[in-house]
Design a protein around this motif. Structure first.
Motif, PDB file in Angstrom:
ATOM      1  N   GLY A  74       0.790  -1.240   0.000  1.00  0.00           N
ATOM      2  CA  GLY A  74       0.000   0.000   0.000  1.00  0.00           C
ATOM      3  C   GLY A  74       0.809   1.269   0.000  1.00  0.00           C
ATOM      4  O   GLY A  74       0.267   2.347   0.219  1.00  0.00           O
ATOM      5  N   THR A  76       2.227   4.653  -0.594  1.00  0.00           N
ATOM      6  CA  THR A  76       1.709   5.789  -1.361  1.00  0.00           C
ATOM      7  C   THR A  76       1.992   7.076  -0.593  1.00  0.00           C
ATOM      8  O   THR A  76       2.339   7.025   0.595  1.00  0.00           O
ATOM      9  CB  THR A  76       0.193   5.643  -1.627  1.00  0.00           C
ATOM     10  OG1 THR A  76      -0.244   6.716  -2.455  1.00  0.00           O
ATOM     11  CG2 THR A  76      -0.626   5.634  -0.339  1.00  0.00           C
ATOM     12  N   ARG A 218      -2.352   3.838 -10.693  1.00  0.00           N
ATOM     13  CA  ARG A 218      -0.882   3.886 -10.680  1.00  0.00           C
ATOM     14  C   ARG A 218      -0.322   2.912  -9.656  1.00  0.00           C
ATOM     15  O   ARG A 218      -0.843   2.786  -8.548  1.00  0.00           O
ATOM     16  CB  ARG A 218      -0.402   5.292 -10.312  1.00  0.00           C
ATOM     17  CG  ARG A 218      -0.849   6.348 -11.298  1.00  0.00           C
ATOM     18  CD  ARG A 218      -0.184   7.677 -10.990  1.00  0.00           C
ATOM     19  NE  ARG A 218      -0.362   8.085  -9.612  1.00  0.00           N
ATOM     20  CZ  ARG A 218       0.332   9.036  -9.014  1.00  0.00           C
ATOM     21  NH1 ARG A 218       1.277   9.666  -9.686  1.00  0.00           N
ATOM     22  NH2 ARG A 218       0.096   9.364  -7.765  1.00  0.00           N
ATOM     23  N   TYR A 223       1.354  -5.204  -9.658  1.00  0.00           N
ATOM     24  CA  TYR A 223       1.209  -6.299  -8.694  1.00  0.00           C
ATOM     25  C   TYR A 223       0.251  -7.374  -9.187  1.00  0.00           C
ATOM     26  O   TYR A 223       0.051  -8.379  -8.507  1.00  0.00           O
ATOM     27  CB  TYR A 223       0.701  -5.749  -7.351  1.00  0.00           C
ATOM     28  CG  TYR A 223       1.701  -4.808  -6.723  1.00  0.00           C
ATOM     29  CD1 TYR A 223       2.896  -5.287  -6.210  1.00  0.00           C
ATOM     30  CD2 TYR A 223       1.460  -3.436  -6.679  1.00  0.00           C
ATOM     31  CE1 TYR A 223       3.841  -4.435  -5.660  1.00  0.00           C
ATOM     32  CE2 TYR A 223       2.388  -2.576  -6.124  1.00  0.00           C
ATOM     33  CZ  TYR A 223       3.579  -3.084  -5.623  1.00  0.00           C
ATOM     34  OH  TYR A 223       4.500  -2.234  -5.089  1.00  0.00           O
ATOM     35  N   LEU A 224      -0.411  -7.121 -10.314  1.00  0.00           N
ATOM     36  CA  LEU A 224      -1.404  -8.075 -10.802  1.00  0.00           C
ATOM     37  C   LEU A 224      -0.757  -9.064 -11.777  1.00  0.00           C
ATOM     38  O   LEU A 224       0.244  -8.750 -12.416  1.00  0.00           O
ATOM     39  CB  LEU A 224      -2.543  -7.338 -11.515  1.00  0.00           C
ATOM     40  CG  LEU A 224      -3.261  -6.259 -10.688  1.00  0.00           C
ATOM     41  CD1 LEU A 224      -4.423  -5.666 -11.493  1.00  0.00           C
ATOM     42  CD2 LEU A 224      -3.781  -6.809  -9.363  1.00  0.00           C
TER      43      LEU A 224
END
Ligand SMILES: C[S@@+](CC[C@H](N)C(=O)[O-])C[C@H]1O[C@@H](n2cnc3c(N)ncnc32)[C@H](O)[C@@H]1O
Length: 414
Positions: A74, A76, A218, A223-224
């Protein structure tokens, strides 16, 4: 609870299908640990028992929420990537605003997909607030979504540590944040303009077609799994208004992935749109001051023939500057190379080294993740990430990357 290789394989498939997350070799132990932790949380008898249960539960179930919380990254912060916000503030948004005013529909929909703890969505709200002095006349919908509901709770609360505001200009800090025992609280007026909702980019839900003017996704696609990322991109494209814009991170901006959208180059950012022509000066835009300092190095016209050639912008030069301890110049040089070629893993690895020298550990970590997204077998990036994580006291994760680096290094030597 230790997971067998077969159970880890099964977990990777199941999590890939449901959360869309990729499980490259270096993340296998993260996946195994997350399954073990979730099994304890859900009081499952064994990891296999939990896996069987997960397969029959829907994404809303606490077990899936827990996994999303444990496995997503996470990281950011507000105004992450100033080139992108500069392009939006000086060109893209003024054009959209002018177009909506011209059409008599003062309405803008902005969506931050994969918003984590909300900094990106609030940054967009601040940018729009600065561009629309008459915001009350506008119908603004600023939405942040994420698969991690725990992150969305943080986003709704809107309280951040100063580290999240490290790239926020002081005038914006003063205007949009209030002091809070937890750090800085987004002022209510701004907080009320942004809504947050769960949305799984790997799920079946199709967002409303043709309606989003500005879509941020963004540092999420990286990560996919490739198949999930492709499906997500198709849906995101469908969600865009005919003149809407899609924003991904520079390292994710391989143009062929986003066809039929067209990449448009700005200094420090590549944004995608359906429009054929790149935006020129914003003649029709209302006189709206930009809230971000958008000054970036402007490319000057070619010097007269007699003037000496400026030194070429190369990674070698950036490296040489870094070696001489000229970190500011090395950083500028490296960023210039990455603007030209954002898909070069070596550039991101060098950027990470420079950032680390400057004690900018968060951005260094980001740069290494991008390098590994571009090349999961980049031994140098694994090694650097290992050392960086060691420095942050994350011994276990550090060891994994160092081991991967050693394995890849040995493979290269044979
Ligand atoms: C590194 S953060 C990016 C935050 C922000 N967009 C930025 O660039 O600063 C990645 C976010 O993507 C979210 N994510 C990962 N898989 C997702 C999925 N399948 N659907 C929605 N969000 C997802 C994670 O939960 C995480 O909050």
């Amino acid at each position: 609870m230790t997971l067998s290789a077969a159970a880890t394989d099964l977990a990777a498939v199941l999590i890939g299908e449901r959360l869309g997350l990729d499980c490259p070799q270096h993340r296998r132990s993260d996946f195994a640990e997350a399954i073990a932790a979730t099994a304890r949380y859900a009081r499952a008898r064994s990891a296999e028992d939990l896996l069987a249960r997960l397969a029959s539960l829907d994404d809303e179930a606490p077990e899936w929420r827990k996994l999303a919380q444990l496995l997503t990254v996470g990281e950011t912060y507000f105004f992450r990537d100033d080139g992108c916000f500069a392009a939006l503030g000086s060109q893209v948004l003024p054009r959209l605003i002018a177009a909506r005013l011209h059409a008599g529909t003062p309405r803008l929909r902005v969506w931050s997909a994969g918003c984590s703890t909300g900094e990106e969505a609030y940054s967009l709200a601040m940018l729009l607030d600065g561009l629309l002095p008459d915001a009350f006349r506008w119908e603004l919908d600023i939405l942040g979504t994420d698969v991690n509901r725990a992150a969305l709770e943080v986003a709704r609360r809107g309280v951040y540590r100063s580290w999240s505001l490290r790239a926020t200009p002081s005038e914006l800090r003063e205007r949009y944040f209030a002091g809070h025992p937890g750090g800085f609280a987004v002022r209510d007026e701004l907080r009320r303009r942004v809504r947050f909702a769960p949305f799984n980019l790997a799920g079946q839900r199709q967002p409303a077609a043709g309606s989003v003017d500005l879509l941020f996704c963004r540092n999420v696609l990286m990560y996919l799994s490739p198949a999930t990322a492709r499906r997500a991109i198709t849906r995101l494209q469908a969600a865009l208004a005919p003149d809407g814009w899609l924003v991904v991170a520079p390292a994710e901006a391989a143009a062929q992935s986003f066809r039929p959208l067209t990449p448009v180059n700005f200094p420090g950012a590549i944004l995608f749109t359906r429009e054929r022509s790149s935006p020129g000066p914003v003649a029709a835009a209302p006189p709206t001051p930009d809230v971000r300092p958008v000054a970036r190095p402007v490319r000057r016209p070619a010097p007269p023939a007699a003037a000496p050639e400026p030194p070429a912008v190369t990674l070698e030069r950036a490296r040489a500057l870094a070696d001489r301890g000229q970190l500011r110049e090395a950083l500028d040089q490296c960023l210039a190379v990455l603007r030209r070629d954002p898909l070069d893993p070596a550039g991101h690895v060098l950027l990470a080294a420079i950032r680390q020298e400057r004690d900018e550990l968060g951005p260094a970590l980001d740069a290494l993740r991008r390098a590994l997204y571009l090349d999961p077998d980049c031994a140098e990036a694994h090694a650097a990430l290992g050392h960086l994580l060691l420095k942050r006291g994350e011994g276990r994760r550090a060891r994994r990357h160092l081991e991967t680096a050693a394995r890849l290094g040995a493979r290269a030597e044979t």
